[in-house]
Scaffold this active site. Sequence first.
Site, PDB file in Angstrom:
ATOM      1  N   ASP A 233       1.084  10.125   3.385  1.00 62.92           N
ATOM      2  CA  ASP A 233       1.977  10.869   4.332  1.00 62.92           C
ATOM      3  C   ASP A 233       1.227  12.256   5.637  1.00 62.92           C
ATOM      4  O   ASP A 233       1.089  13.326   4.601  1.00 62.92           O
ATOM      5  CB  ASP A 233       3.517  12.297   3.730  1.00 62.92           C
ATOM      6  CG  ASP A 233       4.390  11.957   4.785  1.00 62.92           C
ATOM      7  OD1 ASP A 233       3.912  12.026   5.832  1.00 62.92           O
ATOM      8  OD2 ASP A 233       5.341  12.999   4.765  1.00 62.92           O
TER       9      ASP A 233
ATOM     10  N   LYS B  30      10.918   2.683   2.152  1.00 68.02           N
ATOM     11  CA  LYS B  30      10.777   4.211   2.155  1.00 68.02           C
ATOM     12  C   LYS B  30      11.679   4.667   1.082  1.00 68.02           C
ATOM     13  O   LYS B  30      12.332   3.957   0.101  1.00 68.02           O
ATOM     14  CB  LYS B  30      11.338   4.630   3.506  1.00 68.02           C
ATOM     15  CG  LYS B  30      11.671   4.788   4.807  1.00 68.02           C
ATOM     16  CD  LYS B  30       9.608   5.665   4.718  1.00 68.02           C
ATOM     17  CE  LYS B  30       9.321   6.400   5.732  1.00 68.02           C
ATOM     18  NZ  LYS B  30       9.801   6.972   6.957  1.00 68.02           N
TER      19      LYS B  30
ATOM     20  N   CYS C  94      33.852   8.331 -38.179  1.00 66.05           N
ATOM     21  CA  CYS C  94      34.078   8.576 -36.690  1.00 66.05           C
ATOM     22  C   CYS C  94      34.204   7.396 -35.891  1.00 66.05           C
ATOM     23  O   CYS C  94      32.684   7.232 -36.061  1.00 66.05           O
ATOM     24  CB  CYS C  94      33.696   9.880 -36.012  1.00 66.05           C
ATOM     25  SG  CYS C  94      33.954   9.803 -33.941  1.00 66.05           S
TER      26      CYS C  94
ATOM     27  N   CYS D   9      31.458  16.498 -33.810  1.00 60.95           N
ATOM     28  CA  CYS D   9      32.360  15.497 -34.911  1.00 60.95           C
ATOM     29  C   CYS D   9      32.450  15.491 -36.570  1.00 60.95           C
ATOM     30  O   CYS D   9      31.529  14.930 -36.694  1.00 60.95           O
ATOM     31  CB  CYS D   9      33.039  14.616 -34.712  1.00 60.95           C
ATOM     32  SG  CYS D   9      34.354  13.814 -35.244  1.00 60.95           S
TER      33      CYS D   9
ATOM     34  N   CYS E  58      38.410  15.963 -31.781  1.00 59.59           N
ATOM     35  CA  CYS E  58      38.086  14.814 -31.374  1.00 59.59           C
ATOM     36  C   CYS E  58      37.632  13.913 -30.551  1.00 59.59           C
ATOM     37  O   CYS E  58      39.237  13.203 -30.975  1.00 59.59           O
ATOM     38  CB  CYS E  58      36.757  13.693 -32.008  1.00 59.59           C
ATOM     39  SG  CYS E  58      35.816  12.341 -31.237  1.00 59.59           S
TER      40      CYS E  58
ATOM     41  N   LYS F 124       2.159   4.184   1.708  1.00 57.98           N
ATOM     42  CA  LYS F 124       2.690   5.217   2.329  1.00 57.98           C
ATOM     43  C   LYS F 124       2.138   6.418   2.927  1.00 57.98           C
ATOM     44  O   LYS F 124       2.961   7.371   2.574  1.00 57.98           O
ATOM     45  CB  LYS F 124       4.338   4.426   3.466  1.00 57.98           C
ATOM     46  CG  LYS F 124       4.044   4.761   5.026  1.00 57.98           C
ATOM     47  CD  LYS F 124       4.759   4.453   5.098  1.00 57.98           C
ATOM     48  CE  LYS F 124       5.456   4.907   6.792  1.00 57.98           C
ATOM     49  NZ  LYS F 124       5.572   5.961   7.488  1.00 57.98           N
TER      50      LYS F 124
ATOM     51  N   GLU G 166       0.781  -1.459   0.396  1.00 55.37           N
ATOM     52  CA  GLU G 166      -0.237  -0.376  -0.161  1.00 55.37           C
ATOM     53  C   GLU G 166       0.839   1.308  -0.184  1.00 55.37           C
ATOM     54  O   GLU G 166       2.551   1.145   0.013  1.00 55.37           O
ATOM     55  CB  GLU G 166      -0.954   0.241   1.378  1.00 55.37           C
ATOM     56  CG  GLU G 166      -1.753  -1.265   1.480  1.00 55.37           C
ATOM     57  CD  GLU G 166      -2.858  -0.918   2.472  1.00 55.37           C
ATOM     58  OE1 GLU G 166      -2.409  -0.133   3.866  1.00 55.37           O
ATOM     59  OE2 GLU G 166      -3.085  -2.173   3.164  1.00 55.37           O
TER      60      GLU G 166
ATOM     61  N   TYR H 287      -6.820   2.033   6.042  1.00 55.28           N
ATOM     62  CA  TYR H 287      -6.445   1.130   5.411  1.00 55.28           C
ATOM     63  C   TYR H 287      -6.114   0.000   7.241  1.00 55.28           C
ATOM     64  O   TYR H 287      -5.281  -0.766   6.476  1.00 55.28           O
ATOM     65  CB  TYR H 287      -4.819   1.730   5.424  1.00 55.28           C
ATOM     66  CG  TYR H 287      -4.018   2.423   6.759  1.00 55.28           C
ATOM     67  CD1 TYR H 287      -3.872   2.168   8.518  1.00 55.28           C
ATOM     68  CD2 TYR H 287      -3.619   3.860   6.142  1.00 55.28           C
ATOM     69  CE1 TYR H 287      -3.220   2.459   8.646  1.00 55.28           C
ATOM     70  CE2 TYR H 287      -3.263   4.905   7.305  1.00 55.28           C
ATOM     71  CZ  TYR H 287      -2.896   4.098   8.757  1.00 55.28           C
ATOM     72  OH  TYR H 287      -2.341   4.812   9.639  1.00 55.28           O
TER      73      TYR H 287
ATOM     74  N   CYS I 188      38.466  10.299 -32.294  1.00 60.60           N
ATOM     75  CA  CYS I 188      38.752   9.765 -33.812  1.00 60.60           C
ATOM     76  C   CYS I 188      39.640  11.092 -34.470  1.00 60.60           C
ATOM     77  O   CYS I 188      41.018  11.378 -35.127  1.00 60.60           O
ATOM     78  CB  CYS I 188      38.790   9.917 -34.817  1.00 60.60           C
ATOM     79  SG  CYS I 188      37.262  11.343 -35.373  1.00 60.60           S
TER      80      CYS I 188
HETATM   81  S1  IVH Z   1      -0.470   0.340   8.457  1.00 58.55           S
HETATM   82  C1  IVH Z   1       1.070  -1.443  12.534  1.00 58.55           C
HETATM   83  N1  IVH Z   1      -0.612   1.564   6.820  1.00 58.55           N
HETATM   84  O1  IVH Z   1       2.836   4.797   9.129  1.00 58.55           O
HETATM   85  C2  IVH Z   1       0.457  -0.642  11.828  1.00 58.55           C
HETATM   86  N2  IVH Z   1       0.256   2.759   8.480  1.00 58.55           N
HETATM   87  O2  IVH Z   1       4.815   4.129  11.274  1.00 58.55           O
HETATM   88  C3  IVH Z   1       0.757   0.853  10.976  1.00 58.55           C
HETATM   89  N3  IVH Z   1       0.324   5.317   7.713  1.00 58.55           N
HETATM   90  O3  IVH Z   1       0.943   5.814  11.428  1.00 58.55           O
HETATM   91  C4  IVH Z   1      -0.025   1.363  10.475  1.00 58.55           C
HETATM   92  N4  IVH Z   1       0.345   4.851   5.493  1.00 58.55           N
HETATM   93  O4  IVH Z   1       0.094   6.863   9.947  1.00 58.55           O
HETATM   94  C5  IVH Z   1      -0.290   1.499   7.633  1.00 58.55           C
HETATM   95  N5  IVH Z   1      -0.796   2.318   4.324  1.00 58.55           N
HETATM   96  C6  IVH Z   1      -0.566   2.440   5.570  1.00 58.55           C
HETATM   97  C7  IVH Z   1       0.316   3.850   5.821  1.00 58.55           C
HETATM   98  C8  IVH Z   1       0.239   4.004   7.243  1.00 58.55           C
HETATM   99  C9  IVH Z   1       0.538   5.987   6.003  1.00 58.55           C
HETATM  100  C10 IVH Z   1       1.616   5.864   8.900  1.00 58.55           C
HETATM  101  C11 IVH Z   1       0.632   5.530   9.595  1.00 58.55           C
HETATM  102  C12 IVH Z   1       0.919   4.901  10.836  1.00 58.55           C
HETATM  103  C13 IVH Z   1       2.642   5.160  10.262  1.00 58.55           C
HETATM  104  C14 IVH Z   1       3.684   4.571  10.699  1.00 58.55           C
END
Ligand code: IVH
Length: 672
Positions: free
Chosen positions: A117, A316, A433, A428, A410, A115, A113, A228, A413
Site C-alpha cells: 500500500d 483484497k 450438568c 454452574c 444454569c 499488495k 505477492e 515487482y 440443568c
Molecule cells: S503489479 C499490471 N504488484 O497496485 C500490474 N502492483 O492496482 C500492476 N501494487 O499501481 C502492477 N503491490 O501501485 C503489482 N505486488 C504488486 C503490487 C502492486 C502494490 C499497486 C501498484 C499498482 C496498483 C494496481
Amino acid sequence: MSYPQKRIQDLREIINFHNYRYYVLDDPEVDDQEYDRLFRELQDLEGKYPDLVTPDSPTQRVGAPPLREFGSVTHAIPMLSLGNAFDVEEVVEFDRRIKRFLKSEDVVEYVAEPKLDGLAVELVYRDGLFEVGSTRGDGFTGEDVTQNLKTIRSIPLRLLSTKNVPIPPVVEVRGEVIMGKKAFNELNRIRVEAGESRFANPRNAAAGSLRQLDSSITARRPLDLFCYGVGVVEGRSFSTHWDVLQTLGGWGFKVNSHVRACRDIRGAMGAYQDIEGLRENLDYEIDGVVIKVNSIALQNRLGAVSRSPRWAIAYKFSPRQATTTVIEIKAQVGRTGAVTPVAVMNPVFLSGVRISRATLHNQDEIEKKEIRVGDTVIVRRAGDVIPEIVCVVKEKRTGKEIPFLMPAKCPACGSPVVRLEGEAIHRCINVSCPAQVKKTIGHFASKRAMDIDGLGDKLISQLVDKGLVRTVADLYTLKAEELIGLDRMAAKSAGNIISAVQTSKQKETDRLLYALGIRHVGEHVAHVLLDRYPDIEELMGVSEEELMALDEIGPEVARSVRCFFGLESNRDMIGRLKQVGIKMVFPKKAQRTDLRGKTFVFTGTLQRFSRAEAEKMVASLGGKAGSSVSKRTDYVVVGSEPGSKYVMAQKLGVPILSESDFLAVVNASFTA
Ligand code: IVH
C-alpha cells in the site's frame, strides 16, 4: 588509472556495496563509523577533483537543487491498474476466465505477492545507470521524481551485475514506494512535536514525501522501494514472472520476501491465507495479495482489457472491523461449568469469515463495555482470529435496548449459578450438568485430543440426553445397535463411529492426559507432567507439593491436577479407560531425541511461539539452536520479515522451513 581516479572508483564500489548490505539485505557488514569514514573520504576526493564525480556516486543521492515544478515522463509501456477480487469465488472465476480466454483446461501457474500500500513508480536504467524515475501518474504520463528517488537508499544507482551476465542497455523497473509503519509513527511523532500536521496513514506519508520539489526534504523521510515488475527491457527476455523477480533481486533491488510461486489457483489462495496471517506482523501496510500468471508467454496472449491486465488480479483483504447489531445475549455453559455470556449478532464477514457470535467473557466485561441486547456494535477479529465486540455505537441507541443479567439458574440443568469470591466468572455448581458433560466429551473426542472422527456435538448431545454416555469411558462400551436409530444414524455410520472410537485407543498417553480436560492442563503442560510422571496411574497419586516442584508447574495447575485425580469418580473413569485398553504409560524421553545433532537457526517473527520457546523445543529433542547460518546448519526456520539469515540460507542452499514445516519436523520426532 591515476591514484585519485582509482581510489574514487574503489570507494564508490565499496560504499555502494555497504548500502546494498544495509538497505536491501538489511544485513550490514560494517558499523556506522566505518561507513561514515569511507563516505567522507569519497566526498573529500570528489571535492578536490570535481571532474571525477559520476552520477552513480553515492554522494549524488542528496544535494540536487530544489525544482520549481516536476517535469513529466511518458511511460514507454503504460502502467496499468489491477482488477479486484473480494472473495474466493471471484478468484476462482479469475482462473476460469483465463482458461476460457486461452481456450485451454491446462493448469495455470501463478505468483502471489503482497499488495503493497504505497505508490507505484518506474525507474529507467540506461547502461546500468539510474537515469529517470517517475510516478505512475495517469498510467501513461507521470511526474519526474528522479532526484527524490535517488535519496532512497535501497534503490541502486547502478545495477549490480551477476557473473558473466551483461546488464541490458535499457531496463525499466517498476515497484511500490512505501513508508514502514514504525518509521511512519516516528515521523508523525516528530511532526506533532514540531507543530506540524500528522499524515493520515503511511501511504499518504510516502506520497507526500516523494512529491517534494526539494529533494533534501525527501532525503529525510524514511522511504523504501519494493520492486515487482519490469517495463521495457532491451536485450533480455523472461520466460516467467518468477524469473523477473529473481533477476530484479540479482540487479540489487529489494524484492518482497513473501512472494510465492504457486502451482495453481488453489496454491495462490493458500498463499493469500498465509500472507493475510502475516499482515499484522509486517512493518509495512499491505491491503491484499496480487495474483499474477507466471508464464510471460501466457501474459502476452492474455493482454489487457480496460486498463487492467487479464493476467493479474488484486485479491483484497476484507475489512477487519464491521458494524452489526446484537440480537440476543445467551448464557453458555462450558466444560468447567463456567457460564459465559455470548452475543448473537446479525452475521457479518470479517477477513473472509462469517461472524455471528462473540464471547462477552463475563458480567463485568458486559458492564464495562455497556453492551445491551439490540445495540449496534463494532466487531473485529482479535489477533485476526477470535471475534470480539470492540465497542457500542451509542449514537444508534433508540432506548429500547435491554441490559443483560446473568441467569440465576444454569440454562442447561437448572442448578444454581454462583459467582465465587474474587472470581469474575459465574459457574454452574452441578458437576454432572449435561452441558458440562457434553463439552467434556466433545473436548475428549476433538482432533488434537483423542481424535474420534464423526463424534460431533450433535451426536454427543443425543448420547448424553438418552443416557447412553455419562463419562468418556462409556464411549468405549457403546454398541452399534445403540447408535442406530439416533438422528441420521444408519448401520453404516454407526459402524464407522464405533470403529473410530476403537481406533482412538491407539493414541499416546500425552493425548489422553490432554483429552481428560483437566483445567489448566493443555498440550504443553501435559508433556511437562508426563516427562516426570510417564505413568498416569503414578501421576494420580502425586501430591500438590511434588507437582509444584516441577519446572513450569505453578500452584494453580498443581491444585487443579490434584483436585481432578482426587475425585473418586475420575479415578474410576480412568480405571475403566485402562480396562478397555487405552495406553496409560508415556514412552520414555530417550525415544524423543530425534533432533540430536541437528542445528536450527531461526529468523523473522514466528506466529505460534516465541523464538525462545522454539529454541527450547529444539533443545528438548536433542537438537541445537544456532545464531548464524553456515554450511553446517541443518535447517533455517523462517518467520515473517526474516532477516539476512534467510538470504544466507538461500545462498548456501540450507533447507528452509516455514513455521508449519518446523512444527511438522518437531511433531514427527515427538511421535517417532
Ligand atoms: S503489479 C499490471 N504488484 O497496485 C500490474 N502492483 O492496482 C500492476 N501494487 O499501481 C502492477 N503491490 O501501485 C503489482 N505486488 C504488486 C503490487 C502492486 C502494490 C499497486 C501498484 C499498482 C496498483 C494496481
